[in-house]
Design a protein around this motif. Structure first.
Motif, PDB file in Angstrom:
ATOM      1  N   ARG A 106       0.810  -1.086   0.028  1.00  0.00           N
ATOM      2  CA  ARG A 106      -0.032  -0.049   0.203  1.00  0.00           C
ATOM      3  C   ARG A 106       0.883   1.393   0.045  1.00  0.00           C
ATOM      4  NH1 ARG A 106      -5.806  -0.212   0.440  1.00  0.00           N
ATOM      5  NH2 ARG A 106      -5.317   2.143   0.415  1.00  0.00           N
ATOM      6  N   LEU A 107       1.971   1.321   0.859  1.00  0.00           N
ATOM      7  CA  LEU A 107       2.883   2.293   0.984  1.00  0.00           C
ATOM      8  C   LEU A 107       3.529   2.425  -0.575  1.00  0.00           C
ATOM      9  CD1 LEU A 107       4.795   4.416   2.294  1.00  0.00           C
ATOM     10  CD2 LEU A 107       6.386   2.376   2.585  1.00  0.00           C
ATOM     11  N   VAL A 108       3.951   1.385  -1.135  1.00  0.00           N
ATOM     12  CA  VAL A 108       4.427   1.811  -2.562  1.00  0.00           C
ATOM     13  C   VAL A 108       3.587   2.311  -3.647  1.00  0.00           C
ATOM     14  CG1 VAL A 108       5.439   0.370  -4.493  1.00  0.00           C
ATOM     15  CG2 VAL A 108       6.219  -0.083  -2.382  1.00  0.00           C
ATOM     16  N   LEU A 109       2.137   1.693  -3.503  1.00  0.00           N
ATOM     17  CA  LEU A 109       1.150   2.199  -4.172  1.00  0.00           C
ATOM     18  C   LEU A 109       0.918   3.567  -4.180  1.00  0.00           C
ATOM     19  CD1 LEU A 109      -1.703  -0.286  -4.973  1.00  0.00           C
ATOM     20  CD2 LEU A 109      -0.242   0.898  -6.610  1.00  0.00           C
ATOM     21  N   SER A 110       0.603   3.959  -2.833  1.00  0.00           N
ATOM     22  CA  SER A 110       0.364   5.566  -2.694  1.00  0.00           C
ATOM     23  C   SER A 110       1.305   6.522  -3.028  1.00  0.00           C
ATOM     24  CB  SER A 110       0.227   5.564  -1.316  1.00  0.00           C
ATOM     25  OG  SER A 110      -1.023   5.305  -0.426  1.00  0.00           O
ATOM     26  N   TRP A 111       2.526   6.039  -2.630  1.00  0.00           N
ATOM     27  CA  TRP A 111       3.709   6.813  -3.120  1.00  0.00           C
ATOM     28  C   TRP A 111       3.935   7.036  -4.581  1.00  0.00           C
ATOM     29  CZ3 TRP A 111       9.505   5.863  -0.999  1.00  0.00           C
ATOM     30  CH2 TRP A 111      10.272   6.913  -1.395  1.00  0.00           C
ATOM     31  N   ARG A 112       3.702   6.008  -5.266  1.00  0.00           N
ATOM     32  CA  ARG A 112       4.052   5.899  -6.786  1.00  0.00           C
ATOM     33  C   ARG A 112       2.716   6.850  -7.243  1.00  0.00           C
ATOM     34  NH1 ARG A 112       3.141   1.585 -11.549  1.00  0.00           N
ATOM     35  NH2 ARG A 112       3.146   3.152 -13.043  1.00  0.00           N
ATOM     36  N   ALA A 113       1.539   6.714  -6.777  1.00  0.00           N
ATOM     37  CA  ALA A 113       0.299   7.513  -7.349  1.00  0.00           C
ATOM     38  C   ALA A 113       0.728   9.069  -7.079  1.00  0.00           C
ATOM     39  CB  ALA A 113      -0.597   7.121  -6.551  1.00  0.00           C
ATOM     40  N   HIS A 114       1.429   9.344  -5.781  1.00  0.00           N
ATOM     41  CA  HIS A 114       1.614  10.756  -5.639  1.00  0.00           C
ATOM     42  C   HIS A 114       2.639  11.256  -6.463  1.00  0.00           C
ATOM     43  CE1 HIS A 114       3.344  14.064  -3.475  1.00  0.00           C
ATOM     44  NE2 HIS A 114       2.355  14.112  -2.977  1.00  0.00           N
ATOM     45  N   LEU A 115       3.641  10.574  -6.785  1.00  0.00           N
ATOM     46  CA  LEU A 115       5.096  11.012  -7.516  1.00  0.00           C
ATOM     47  C   LEU A 115       4.672  11.087  -8.898  1.00  0.00           C
ATOM     48  CD1 LEU A 115       7.706  12.117  -6.702  1.00  0.00           C
ATOM     49  CD2 LEU A 115       8.544   9.752  -6.984  1.00  0.00           C
ATOM     50  N   THR A 116       3.880  10.246  -9.266  1.00  0.00           N
ATOM     51  CA  THR A 116       3.519  10.138 -10.893  1.00  0.00           C
ATOM     52  C   THR A 116       2.262  11.369 -11.020  1.00  0.00           C
ATOM     53  OG1 THR A 116       3.562   7.828 -10.740  1.00  0.00           O
ATOM     54  CG2 THR A 116       2.536   8.891 -12.915  1.00  0.00           C
ATOM     55  N   ARG A 117       1.602  11.451 -10.102  1.00  0.00           N
ATOM     56  CA  ARG A 117       0.689  12.676 -10.594  1.00  0.00           C
ATOM     57  C   ARG A 117       1.435  14.018 -10.475  1.00  0.00           C
ATOM     58  NH1 ARG A 117      -3.460  10.242  -6.622  1.00  0.00           N
ATOM     59  NH2 ARG A 117      -4.751   9.070  -7.962  1.00  0.00           N
ATOM     60  N   LEU A 118       2.353  14.184  -9.557  1.00  0.00           N
ATOM     61  CA  LEU A 118       3.099  15.413  -9.137  1.00  0.00           C
ATOM     62  C   LEU A 118       3.951  15.840 -10.677  1.00  0.00           C
ATOM     63  CD1 LEU A 118       4.314  17.411  -6.912  1.00  0.00           C
ATOM     64  CD2 LEU A 118       6.415  16.267  -7.407  1.00  0.00           C
ATOM     65  N   ILE A 183       8.704   9.296 -16.360  1.00  0.00           N
ATOM     66  CA  ILE A 183       7.538   9.394 -15.485  1.00  0.00           C
ATOM     67  C   ILE A 183       6.719   8.044 -15.145  1.00  0.00           C
ATOM     68  CG2 ILE A 183       5.173  10.588 -15.571  1.00  0.00           C
ATOM     69  CD1 ILE A 183       6.250  12.875 -17.074  1.00  0.00           C
ATOM     70  N   CYS A 184       6.651   7.219 -16.092  1.00  0.00           N
ATOM     71  CA  CYS A 184       6.130   5.923 -15.984  1.00  0.00           C
ATOM     72  C   CYS A 184       7.108   4.985 -15.322  1.00  0.00           C
ATOM     73  CB  CYS A 184       5.502   5.326 -17.389  1.00  0.00           C
ATOM     74  SG  CYS A 184       4.434   6.303 -18.157  1.00  0.00           S
ATOM     75  N   ASP A 185       7.915   4.487 -15.958  1.00  0.00           N
ATOM     76  CA  ASP A 185       8.666   3.399 -15.432  1.00  0.00           C
ATOM     77  C   ASP A 185       9.642   3.761 -14.368  1.00  0.00           C
ATOM     78  OD1 ASP A 185       7.270   2.232 -17.570  1.00  0.00           O
ATOM     79  OD2 ASP A 185       9.069   2.073 -18.874  1.00  0.00           O
ATOM     80  N   ASP A 186      10.455   4.762 -14.361  1.00  0.00           N
ATOM     81  CA  ASP A 186      11.360   5.120 -13.269  1.00  0.00           C
ATOM     82  C   ASP A 186      10.652   5.406 -12.122  1.00  0.00           C
ATOM     83  OD1 ASP A 186      13.118   4.535 -15.543  1.00  0.00           O
ATOM     84  OD2 ASP A 186      13.796   6.837 -15.775  1.00  0.00           O
ATOM     85  N   VAL A 187       9.632   6.096 -12.037  1.00  0.00           N
ATOM     86  CA  VAL A 187       8.837   6.335 -10.877  1.00  0.00           C
ATOM     87  C   VAL A 187       8.448   5.068 -10.251  1.00  0.00           C
ATOM     88  CG1 VAL A 187       6.789   7.282  -9.703  1.00  0.00           C
ATOM     89  CG2 VAL A 187       8.016   8.751 -11.427  1.00  0.00           C
ATOM     90  N   ALA A 188       7.975   4.229 -11.000  1.00  0.00           N
ATOM     91  CA  ALA A 188       7.550   2.873 -10.201  1.00  0.00           C
ATOM     92  C   ALA A 188       8.589   2.271  -9.875  1.00  0.00           C
ATOM     93  CB  ALA A 188       6.739   1.874 -11.309  1.00  0.00           C
ATOM     94  N   SER A 189       9.599   2.090 -10.540  1.00  0.00           N
ATOM     95  CA  SER A 189      11.048   1.282  -9.872  1.00  0.00           C
ATOM     96  C   SER A 189      11.498   1.905  -8.917  1.00  0.00           C
ATOM     97  CB  SER A 189      12.063   1.173 -11.079  1.00  0.00           C
ATOM     98  OG  SER A 189      11.321   0.848 -12.276  1.00  0.00           O
ATOM     99  N   PHE A 190      11.733   3.438  -8.913  1.00  0.00           N
ATOM    100  CA  PHE A 190      12.342   4.049  -7.848  1.00  0.00           C
ATOM    101  C   PHE A 190      11.594   4.040  -6.491  1.00  0.00           C
ATOM    102  CE2 PHE A 190      11.750   8.153  -5.537  1.00  0.00           C
ATOM    103  CZ  PHE A 190      13.238   8.517  -4.998  1.00  0.00           C
ATOM    104  N   VAL A 191      10.263   4.113  -6.610  1.00  0.00           N
ATOM    105  CA  VAL A 191       9.470   3.841  -5.312  1.00  0.00           C
ATOM    106  C   VAL A 191       9.778   2.552  -4.899  1.00  0.00           C
ATOM    107  CG1 VAL A 191       7.054   3.892  -4.637  1.00  0.00           C
ATOM    108  CG2 VAL A 191       7.773   5.715  -6.053  1.00  0.00           C
TER     109      VAL A 191
END
Ligand SMILES: Nc1ncnc2c1ncn2[C@@H]1O[C@H](COP(=O)(O)OP(=O)(O)OP(=O)(O)O)[C@@H](O)[C@H]1O
Length: 818
Positions: A106-118, A183-191
């Motif tokens: 859940r933490l990963v998902l929330s963070w990813r959502a936030h960062l991608t939106r930003l 924005i797509c892949d790097d954010v996901a892997s980063f998080v």
């Protein structure tokens, strides 16, 4: 092999320690942003859970010890007691472990959502996507793979980024390749990597402390030995493999994005490639990019094999060491057998904790590369936003307010500073003048991106001054490549390098936003000070600025036919609000979503007297297009014959004539949305009466750029213009694909409904629809470093010359002095 890789990749110059501050900056975006309490809550929960699960691991180790001791001593009751204890622990620990992974996910998902939106918001704010794309295109190809890895701090990256938007000095300065992939892949892997590595570190610290206690009870020297052993191992690992693996990972990310991009380009340009029979070339290009990906991948495989060899030797050694150190005491009868296995277990746990870098280097180097890429992207976006703010129209209308103005001022200051370092050049100032309903250019200087005063930049326009008032229209003509479109780019604020001032309609009188605008702005991120409030809403026009640009290349967004007709202002308000609510950006009092797509128009200009724009009365008064010339042309006119047209030999000035407050030109319609009936009527007007029936309705979604002919797309674009009813419109060869009669019909409509417009075109037939002509006199875009020369005349005069002297060039000759 490693040195070569390191030299080729900017990311490689960054050591792991220099990446850490950047990583921390990216992490704090979420932990200090608007959703910080959610973020901190998650973080606290996972850290507590990590602590609890570690304690359970210690208990398990004790249970295991009792277990083995009872077994070896043939102690039956002890054995069953140990089993019972073990079962109880597992009974509690198992659900706890799975709950821990659930919270982590859940933490990963929330963070990813936030960062991608930003990042998405930043990408679209102040047209960062445009400025970043420019740099990406320039680097398209092999060099792109090496770009973007600036190892400097934020400042260094920012100035590189700003260069991309205004006065960039080429790819070598570092730029942004493949922002979409970042924005797509790097954010996901980063998080994911950040969470898993951080938690690993937390767990390791806990377990290190817990098991060091256990091991200390067995043998103090073993603990000391353990720390020395792990310290040497970590040092050797990072020194041998750290930089190389990070660099290779960085290059792999970039090359994979390049490969995908080359395939996307084929899909987007399928028809053109098919016509050219260009598939062979494209195939080679795709395969060569695949070669690039594989080249890096093979290198990674080689280094990974070496790395695996090293870690296996290291970890097998850790199996032997504890037994070697404790066995003598067991043989002497000083300790029980279970203690040996507990010591081994504790030793391996501490070793795993201390060897975190050794065992996770691949993941750490991946995270380092992603951190570099995201950090550079954020820096470039912020720089682009600051540059846009420096030249953008001041905030007016829906986003006005003290804080927005202060933010814009701060951003301007930052951008000016950055621009002066990046390109050393001036910036074109764009302002909204309340009450102005035409266009004013003052001493406009347009320079191509590529350096402020040299280094590949070219001056396309110098000292151009003109004013255009309602009822007047301007046709820009000149040889291909002389800078006609670039002039529009500068007016629209896409190009900022150069100098002078652009005044556009704006201020309360012309930008009064409709309720829908405000709801959209509020819902779509008003609390984000990077949102594209001021400049873009004013200049994209249909929403509230009264200025509308039609680009040379028609754009068909994804969506139904209605979306095509109402673009760019046709916004599905329900979707906007839904996004904003998800985003957490919707203010408490956000307007309820409208149920249909709406197109908003600027409200009818009210009384002129209310204007509170930046410009004084002189600018507010409608200005008659009195003359236009450039510094070069002025000199020329002074020396030679100035035929007609009102050229002035002396200084350039704008002649403000009698103000016709209330602005003629009629027709600026009332606010509100465009109904389906109006859309159908407009389709009739632009000679597409049967389009809706043909495609099956306004709600049908198709791949519009392939199902509509270019001429049809251009007619739809003109429809958008008519629907938006701007007070000032710019059209860049917007009717070039149309037949004469249709073009003529469309221009008649434009003339009736748009008080003031500027077109770029090559056809003489366009003359009849314009009152004035702005002619580029430079043969080749002021090639050789000369300054772009322009002049204006009435359409009638231009026509006369064209008839007499073979094109506008007849008149141009008189002033064509280099
Ligand atoms: N992003 C860019 N960076 C550097 N130079 C550019 C860029 N875009 C365009 N140019 C150059 O600027 C010059 C003017 O381009 P522009 O598109 O304004 O020409 P134009 O007069 O509209 O031509 P046409 O009639 O062919 O459309 C051209 O020489 C072009 O190569």
């Amino acid at each position: 092999m490693g040195a070569g890789a390191a030299a080729a990749c900017p990311g490689s110059t960054a050591s792991l320690s220099s990446v850490l501050p950047k990583w921390w900056r990216l992490v704090t975006i979420w932990f200090t942003g608007e959703a910080r309490w959610v973020a901190r809550g998650y973080a606290a929960a996972v850290i507590c859970l990590a602590l609890v699960t570690t304690l359970f691991s210690v208990h398990i180790s004790y249970a295991q010890r009792d277990f083995s001791t009872a077994l070896s001593g043939k102690d039956v009751p002890g054995f069953y007691a140990a089993v019972r204890k073990f079962v109880v622990i597992i009974f509690i620990a198992a659900p706890l472990f799975s709950f821990t992974s659930w919270v982590e996910e859940r933490l990963v998902l929330s963070w990813r959502a936030h960062l991608t939106r930003l990042l998405t918001r930043k990408y679209f704010a102040h047209r960062a996507f445009y400025h970043i794309r420019q740099r990406g295109d320039a680097l398209d190809g092999s060099s792109a793979t090496a770009a973007g890895g600036s190892s400097g701090g934020v400042g260094g990256s920012s100035s590189a980024g700003i260069g991309s938007s205004s006065a960039g000095s080429g790819g070598a300065a570092g730029g942004i390749d493949n922002p979409d992939q970042r924005i797509c892949d790097d954010v996901a892997s980063f998080v994911r990597s950040s969470v898993s590595l951080s938690l690993t570190i937390c767990r390791k610290i806990f377990s290190c402390v817990a098991f060091a206690g256990v091991l200390w009870g067995v043998s103090g020297s073993l603990v000391v030995f353990m720390f020395m052993y792990a310290g040497v191992g970590t040092f050797v690992t990072t020194a041998m493999f750290g930089r190389v693996l990070t660099s290779l990972y960085y290059r792999q990310l970039a090359r994979e994005a390049d490969l995908r991009f080359s395939l996307v380009r084929v899909r987007e340009n399928a028809e053109s490639i098919a016509f050219y029979k260009g598939e062979a070339g494209e195939r080679v290009r795709v395969l060569s990019r695949l070669g690039g990906v594989l080249g890096v991948a093979y290198e990674r495989v080689r280094w990974s094999a070496l790395y695996d060899l090293w870690t296996s030797v290291y970890s097998y050694a850790t199996i032997l060491v504890p037994s070697l150190l404790t066995a003598p005491r067991y043989f002497k009868g000083e300790i029980e057998f279970g203690v040996i296995s507990q010591a081994s277990f504790a030793f391996s746990r501490i070793d795993a904790a201390l060897s975190i870098i050794i065992n996770n280097l691949a993941q750490i180097s991946g995270l380092a590369a992603e951190t570099e890429r995201l950090h550079d992207l954020v820096a470039a976006m912020d720089a682009a936003a600051a540059a846009a703010a420096a030249t953008g129209l001041p905030s007016s209308g829906s986003e006005g307010g003290g804080s927005a103005a202060a933010a814009a001022a701060a951003a301007s200051a930052a951008a000016v500073a950055l621009l002066s370092t990046a390109g050393g050049g001036e910036v074109i100032a764009r302002r909204a003048a309340a009450g102005l309903r035409g266009l004013v250019l003052r001493q406009l200087r347009v320079v191509t991106p590529g350096g402020g005063g040299g280094g590949g930049s070219r001056v396309l326009t110098a000292g151009l001054s003109l004013s255009l008032e309602p009822g007047q229209s301007l046709l820009i003509v000149g040889p291909s490549g002389c800078g006609k479109s670039s002039l529009l780019r500068a007016i629209a604020g896409l190009w900022v390098a150069g100098g002078g001032t652009v005044l556009l309609p704006g201020g309360p009188a012309n930008t009064a936003a409709t309720a829908d605008d405000e709801a959209a702005a509020a819902a779509a991120g008003a609390n984000n000070n990077n949102s594209s409030g001021s400049a873009s809403s004013a200049s994209s026009g249909s929403g509230g600025g009264g200025v509308f640009f039609l680009p040379q290349k028609p754009f068909m967004p994804l969506g139904d036919l209605r979306t095509q007709l109402t673009f760019p202002s046709g916004v599905d308000m329900a979707a906007v609000t839904a996004v904003a609510v998800e985003d957490g950006t919707a203010p408490a009092g956000a307007a309820p979503p409208a149920t249909t797509t709406t197109t908003t128009r600027p409200a009818a200009p009210g009384s002129q007297g209310q204007g509170q724009g930046e410009e004084g009365d002189e600018e507010r008064a409608p200005l008659l297009l009195s003359h236009v010339t450039t510094t070069a042309a002025a000199a020329a006119a002074g020396g030679g014959g100035g035929g007609g047209g009102g050229h002035m030999a002396a200084s350039i000035s704008l002649v403000a004539l009698q103000s016709g407050a209330g602005g003629g030109g009629g027709g600026s319609g009332g606010g509100g949305s465009v109904s389906d009936e109006e859309l159908l009527a407009l389709l009739d007007d632009v000679c597409l009466p049967d389009l809706v029936a043909r495609v099956g309705g306004l709600d049908v979604e198709l791949d519009w750029s392939s199902v509509l002919s270019v001429g049809e797309q251009q007619r739809l674009a003109v429809l958008r213009l008519l629907a938006a009813r701007p007070c000032l419109a710019f059209m860049d060869e917007a009717t070039s694909a149309l037949d004469g009669p249709t073009e003529s019909r469309l221009y008649s409509l434009i003339r009736k409904r748009v008080p003031c417009y500027v077109s770029v075109g090559h056809r003489l037939a366009l003359l009849q629809h314009h009152t004035h002509v702005l002619e580029c006199l430079s043969g080749d875009g002021a090639g050789g470093g000369g300054e772009g020369q322009w002049r204006v005349c009435t359409a009638a005069e231009y026509q006369r010359r064209a008839g007499a002297g073979g094109g506008g060039g007849g008149g141009a000759q008189q002033h064509h002095h280099h």
